[in-house]
Design a protein around this motif. Structure first.
Motif, PDB file in Angstrom:
ATOM      1  N   UNK A 230       0.817  -1.215   0.000  1.00 36.31           N
ATOM      2  CA  UNK A 230       0.000   0.000   0.000  1.00 36.31           C
ATOM      3  C   UNK A 230       0.852   1.267   0.000  1.00 36.31           C
ATOM      4  N   UNK A 231       2.090   1.145   0.481  1.00 34.79           N
ATOM      5  CA  UNK A 231       3.015   2.273   0.460  1.00 34.79           C
ATOM      6  C   UNK A 231       3.821   2.224  -0.832  1.00 34.79           C
ATOM      7  N   UNK A 232       3.836   3.286  -1.617  1.00 32.06           N
ATOM      8  CA  UNK A 232       4.513   3.246  -2.918  1.00 32.06           C
ATOM      9  C   UNK A 232       6.019   3.084  -2.826  1.00 32.06           C
ATOM     10  N   UNK A 233       6.580   3.271  -1.627  1.00 31.37           N
ATOM     11  CA  UNK A 233       8.031   3.183  -1.481  1.00 31.37           C
ATOM     12  C   UNK A 233       8.476   1.972  -0.663  1.00 31.37           C
ATOM     13  N   UNK A 234       7.568   1.085  -0.303  1.00 29.32           N
ATOM     14  CA  UNK A 234       7.924  -0.022   0.590  1.00 29.32           C
ATOM     15  C   UNK A 234       8.038  -1.351  -0.136  1.00 29.32           C
ATOM     16  N   UNK A 235       9.146  -2.058   0.134  1.00 24.43           N
ATOM     17  CA  UNK A 235       9.310  -3.438  -0.315  1.00 24.43           C
ATOM     18  C   UNK A 235       9.414  -4.380   0.882  1.00 24.43           C
ATOM     19  N   UNK A 236       9.156  -3.863   2.078  1.00 29.04           N
ATOM     20  CA  UNK A 236       9.173  -4.704   3.277  1.00 29.04           C
ATOM     21  C   UNK A 236       8.069  -5.756   3.169  1.00 29.04           C
ATOM     22  N   UNK A 237       8.394  -6.984   3.560  1.00 33.75           N
ATOM     23  CA  UNK A 237       7.390  -8.042   3.510  1.00 33.75           C
ATOM     24  C   UNK A 237       6.390  -7.921   4.652  1.00 33.75           C
ATOM     25  N   UNK A 238       6.786  -7.218   5.712  1.00 29.67           N
ATOM     26  CA  UNK A 238       5.895  -6.982   6.844  1.00 29.67           C
ATOM     27  C   UNK A 238       5.697  -5.496   7.062  1.00 29.67           C
ATOM     28  N   UNK A 239       5.541  -5.109   8.324  1.00 30.81           N
ATOM     29  CA  UNK A 239       5.328  -3.704   8.657  1.00 30.81           C
ATOM     30  C   UNK A 239       6.542  -2.863   8.280  1.00 30.81           C
ATOM     31  N   UNK A 240       6.291  -1.735   7.692  1.00 34.21           N
ATOM     32  CA  UNK A 240       7.344  -0.818   7.269  1.00 34.21           C
ATOM     33  C   UNK A 240       8.143  -0.350   8.481  1.00 34.21           C
ATOM     34  N   UNK A 241       9.472  -0.417   8.380  1.00 30.44           N
ATOM     35  CA  UNK A 241      10.347  -0.038   9.495  1.00 30.44           C
ATOM     36  C   UNK A 241      10.643   1.464   9.426  1.00 30.44           C
ATOM     37  N   UNK A 242       9.698   2.263   9.866  1.00 33.84           N
ATOM     38  CA  UNK A 242       9.815   3.719   9.749  1.00 33.84           C
ATOM     39  C   UNK A 242      11.050   4.285  10.451  1.00 33.84           C
ATOM     40  N   UNK A 243      11.352   3.893  11.701  1.00 39.62           N
ATOM     41  CA  UNK A 243      12.535   4.458  12.358  1.00 39.62           C
ATOM     42  C   UNK A 243      13.834   4.189  11.598  1.00 39.62           C
TER      43      UNK A 243
END
Length: 381
Positions: A230-243
């Protein structure tokens, strides 16, 4: 996971711990997070905590904050139309690229994670430089879709003929993605950024934290699509690691803005370090091309019977160096990079990598030299 080699067991068994006088010369493995990075991560954890893909105000605010930091990076790089993706590591990124691009070529001295996805490898010469004639032959006959390589080698620090490789690729309409893990903080951007269609690197190599890497694609590669979130910049398989990602973006801006000053200091230290090591012992052989490297010096000591014993000695002396890749397994095995450069088994099996950066000092090389000298003298036949 780290290797379970005997050296790690010996360090644990002998309870060798760190102290303030430790000399750290393994920047190619990882770097210490700087204070601005730690502060930016703390701000996220305290004030912007949330899930950037969540459908609530906290999630939207965090999403907008991340986009603002991405915009700063775009301005600094001068790439307003770039696509940017984040993932857990550069290894994960290159495997996802390999899942899309099925005809990838690289050199035979790249990191093992890249070699696993390449369909063809191009040999290097005894200086570690890619054979341009063989590269052109492959491009002409096999029509690869993508060239991926590292401008600065992870073991030797040797610099590739970046502009010439780009010229060959464009002649055959082939895209280039750079493995910039050891490049973004070791080479002036004007020497590599114009000569690619994209690049990737990891946060922990540039004084960020572990757990975040980025792939940046120029507008020449705009049709390359990795989106799966859903995030156009995320390739994380789980929750995006924002920190971790905010830490990576902060480290990227710091690296780009301070690169001129830091690189000049590294070049001065490099010359001094080479001179100090050259005077240390006649048994030391420089495997790096000392006229064409940046921030890394690779040496071998063929009189050493077992390189593990030397590394253990250095650890006891509080000196941290590297050998091969941090994730390469058995510490005593020969270097495939040096073997590809034509070195014999003894030299390829007794090499160490000395990598340094913004916090390194000339005294680090004097201490390393003294430790090497004492080990060599005590192990002479």
């Amino acid at each position: 996971m780290p290797c379970d080699c005997n050296l790690r067991k010996r360090i644990t068994r002998d309870k060798i711990t760190l102290n303030k006088r430790d000399v750290y010369l393994d920047y190619n493995s990882t770097t210490k997070p700087n204070n601005r990075v730690l502060a930016s991560i703390d701000q996220i954890n305290r004030n912007y905590w949330g899930n950037p893909s969540a459908q609530n105000s906290r999630g939207v605010n965090l999403y907008n904050y991340i986009n603002g930091e991405i915009h700063k990076a775009k301005l600094e790089l001068g790439l307003n139309n770039m696509k940017i993706y984040f993932d857990t590591s550069s290894t994960s990124l290159i495997h996802k690229i390999g899942n899309i691009e099925k005809n990838v070529i690289t050199s035979n001295i790249e990191h093992t994670s890249l070699l696993k996805v390449a369909n063809n490898t191009v040999q290097v010469d005894n200086r570690g430089q890619l054979d341009l004639n063989k590269l052109e032959s492959i491009c002409k006959k096999q029509y690869p879709s993508l060239i991926v390589y590292s401008p600065v080698n992870h073991e030797t620090g040797n610099i590739q003929p970046i502009a010439k490789i780009f010229e060959i690729a464009k002649r055959y309409n082939i895209k280039i993605i750079l493995d910039a893990v050891q490049t973004i903080n070791r080479l002036d951007r004007e020497k590599w950024l114009p000569y690619c269609d994209g690049f990737y690197f990891s946060g922990h190599k540039i004084h960020g934290v572990q757990g975040a890497a980025t792939l940046i694609l120029k507008d020449s590669f705009i049709n390359f699509n990795l989106d799966n979130s859903p995030l156009p910049f995320s390739l994380y398989s789980g929750t995006f690691n924002s920190p971790a990602v905010i830490g990576l973006l902060t480290a990227t801006l710091d690296t780009l803005k301070s690169s001129k000053t830091v690189l000049n200091e590294i070049r001065v230290l490099q010359k001094e370090g080479i001179n100090i090591l050259a005077k240390c012992s006649k048994d030391i052989i420089f495997e790096s091309d000392i006229n064409n490297l940046t921030g890394v010096i690779n040496i071998s000591i063929p009189i050493v019977d077992k390189i593990e014993d030397l590394l253990m000695h250095l650890s006891i002396e509080g000196i941290q160096v590297g050998r091969l890749s941090a994730c390469s397994g058995d510490i005593n095995k020969k270097s495939y990079v040096l073997t590809a450069m034509g070195r014999d088994i003894k030299r390829a099996s007794t090499s160490i990598r000395i990598s340094f950066g913004r916090e390194s000092k000339r005294d680090d090389f004097f201490r390393l030299s003294a430790a090497l000298k004492s080990f060599i003298s005590s192990n002479l036949p």
